[in-house]
Design a protein around this motif. Sequence first.
Motif, PDB file in Angstrom:
ATOM      1  N   UNK A  16       0.837  -1.203   0.000  1.00 54.61           N
ATOM      2  CA  UNK A  16       0.000   0.000   0.000  1.00 54.61           C
ATOM      3  C   UNK A  16       0.868   1.247   0.000  1.00 54.61           C
ATOM      4  N   UNK A  17       2.008   1.187   0.675  1.00 54.64           N
ATOM      5  CA  UNK A  17       2.942   2.322   0.664  1.00 54.64           C
ATOM      6  C   UNK A  17       3.432   2.604  -0.749  1.00 54.64           C
ATOM      7  N   UNK A  18       3.650   1.537  -1.518  1.00 53.10           N
ATOM      8  CA  UNK A  18       4.044   1.709  -2.922  1.00 53.10           C
ATOM      9  C   UNK A  18       2.956   2.451  -3.687  1.00 53.10           C
ATOM     10  N   UNK A  19       1.710   2.107  -3.407  1.00 54.46           N
ATOM     11  CA  UNK A  19       0.589   2.755  -4.070  1.00 54.46           C
ATOM     12  C   UNK A  19       0.526   4.239  -3.726  1.00 54.46           C
ATOM     13  N   UNK A  20       0.820   4.571  -2.482  1.00 52.54           N
ATOM     14  CA  UNK A  20       0.775   5.973  -2.071  1.00 52.54           C
ATOM     15  C   UNK A  20       1.900   6.778  -2.727  1.00 52.54           C
ATOM     16  N   UNK A  21       3.108   6.202  -2.766  1.00 50.04           N
ATOM     17  CA  UNK A  21       4.206   6.865  -3.483  1.00 50.04           C
ATOM     18  C   UNK A  21       3.860   6.987  -4.970  1.00 50.04           C
ATOM     19  N   UNK A  22       3.253   5.939  -5.517  1.00 47.06           N
ATOM     20  CA  UNK A  22       2.870   5.964  -6.928  1.00 47.06           C
ATOM     21  C   UNK A  22       1.846   7.061  -7.196  1.00 47.06           C
ATOM     22  N   UNK A  23       0.940   7.285  -6.256  1.00 44.64           N
ATOM     23  CA  UNK A  23      -0.062   8.341  -6.414  1.00 44.64           C
ATOM     24  C   UNK A  23       0.605   9.701  -6.577  1.00 44.64           C
ATOM     25  N   UNK A  24       1.645   9.939  -5.783  1.00 43.32           N
ATOM     26  CA  UNK A  24       2.402  11.185  -5.932  1.00 43.32           C
ATOM     27  C   UNK A  24       3.079  11.229  -7.300  1.00 43.32           C
ATOM     28  N   UNK A  25       3.617  10.089  -7.722  1.00 43.28           N
ATOM     29  CA  UNK A  25       4.253  10.020  -9.037  1.00 43.28           C
ATOM     30  C   UNK A  25       3.269  10.274 -10.165  1.00 43.28           C
ATOM     31  N   UNK A  26       2.028   9.780 -10.039  1.00 42.52           N
ATOM     32  CA  UNK A  26       1.010  10.019 -11.070  1.00 42.52           C
ATOM     33  C   UNK A  26       0.658  11.501 -11.167  1.00 42.52           C
ATOM     34  N   UNK A  27       0.578  12.159 -10.025  1.00 41.79           N
ATOM     35  CA  UNK A  27       0.281  13.600 -10.029  1.00 41.79           C
ATOM     36  C   UNK A  27       1.416  14.376 -10.685  1.00 41.79           C
ATOM     37  N   UNK A  28       2.652  14.023 -10.349  1.00 40.72           N
ATOM     38  CA  UNK A  28       3.812  14.697 -10.938  1.00 40.72           C
ATOM     39  C   UNK A  28       3.893  14.456 -12.446  1.00 40.72           C
ATOM     40  N   UNK A  29       3.599  13.222 -12.874  1.00 41.94           N
ATOM     41  CA  UNK A  29       3.619  12.917 -14.305  1.00 41.94           C
ATOM     42  C   UNK A  29       2.517  13.670 -15.034  1.00 41.94           C
ATOM     43  N   UNK A  30       1.339  13.740 -14.412  1.00 42.88           N
ATOM     44  CA  UNK A  30       0.246  14.496 -15.020  1.00 42.88           C
ATOM     45  C   UNK A  30       0.586  15.963 -15.164  1.00 42.88           C
ATOM     46  N   UNK A  31       1.262  16.507 -14.157  1.00 43.77           N
ATOM     47  CA  UNK A  31       1.670  17.915 -14.218  1.00 43.77           C
ATOM     48  C   UNK A  31       2.676  18.141 -15.339  1.00 43.77           C
ATOM     49  N   UNK A  32       3.609  17.200 -15.495  1.00 41.73           N
ATOM     50  CA  UNK A  32       4.604  17.350 -16.559  1.00 41.73           C
ATOM     51  C   UNK A  32       3.948  17.340 -17.934  1.00 41.73           C
ATOM     52  N   UNK A  33       3.012  16.436 -18.141  1.00 45.59           N
ATOM     53  CA  UNK A  33       2.347  16.355 -19.437  1.00 45.59           C
ATOM     54  C   UNK A  33       1.442  17.559 -19.685  1.00 45.59           C
ATOM     55  N   UNK A  34       0.824  18.070 -18.619  1.00 48.43           N
ATOM     56  CA  UNK A  34      -0.067  19.219 -18.819  1.00 48.43           C
ATOM     57  C   UNK A  34       0.729  20.505 -19.074  1.00 48.43           C
ATOM     58  N   UNK A  35       1.688  20.788 -18.198  1.00 50.67           N
ATOM     59  CA  UNK A  35       2.424  22.051 -18.312  1.00 50.67           C
ATOM     60  C   UNK A  35       3.487  22.003 -19.403  1.00 50.67           C
ATOM     61  N   UNK A  36       3.941  20.781 -19.766  1.00 51.07           N
ATOM     62  CA  UNK A  36       4.993  20.590 -20.777  1.00 51.07           C
ATOM     63  C   UNK A  36       6.287  21.319 -20.399  1.00 51.07           C
TER      64      UNK A  36
END
Length: 225
Positions: free
Chosen positions: A187-207
Amino acid sequence: MTRIIGRTIGRIGLLILFFIAYQLVSLLLINATNTAAKAPLVSSEFLLYTTIAGSLLLVGFMLLYRRQLRGENPRQFGFTTLTFKRVALFIAYFAAMLGVQLLWEQLIIHHILPSPQNQTMIEQAVNKLPLWNNFYDVFAAPIFEEFIFRGFFFNYFFNRKTKRTAILGILVSGLIFGFLHTLDFSVSTLLYSSLGWILAGAYLYFKDLRYPIGLHVLNNFLSII
């Protein structure tokens, strides 16, 4: 087909090499931390090596990333102009990360989840050598990790300008980010992954890599106060 497979394997190798280089810099700081109390002079030498190696790695990452942006760059990653809308969305992304952190904290407080081993190791290192470890965790580590997990990762493997590629890239980037912070699937992996998904989404949105770096820095800063 053989050429594509060979290029993919080569890029995976490069990404692994970048991560190993980042871990070697971290290892120098760990040695400085572990020798701080018993051998201050040795610790100072390791801190000097950490500074030199970290600076060289950062310059190398910046040069390689700029070279990538000038080459194959269909998503038009680069450096974008700051606008009110971008600031508002940056705050929204940060609020999402804060929500994940607050949920995580509550699960730990109520003994539903154990404190992640990675976080425990960071806290122990900070207690031994506060200034250097806090600086590294808040500023240096987020920059290195965003270059690796967002900048290089998307340019190497998910640079096609399609919605399907974007979603798959976000999922894989976050999962790898989470796994390498826990080295297991929990579950800890999932929580770290959630942060990673937000960061990846920000990178793709803001470019613009500066936005996920900023989010990552703020997130890590809040974790030490």
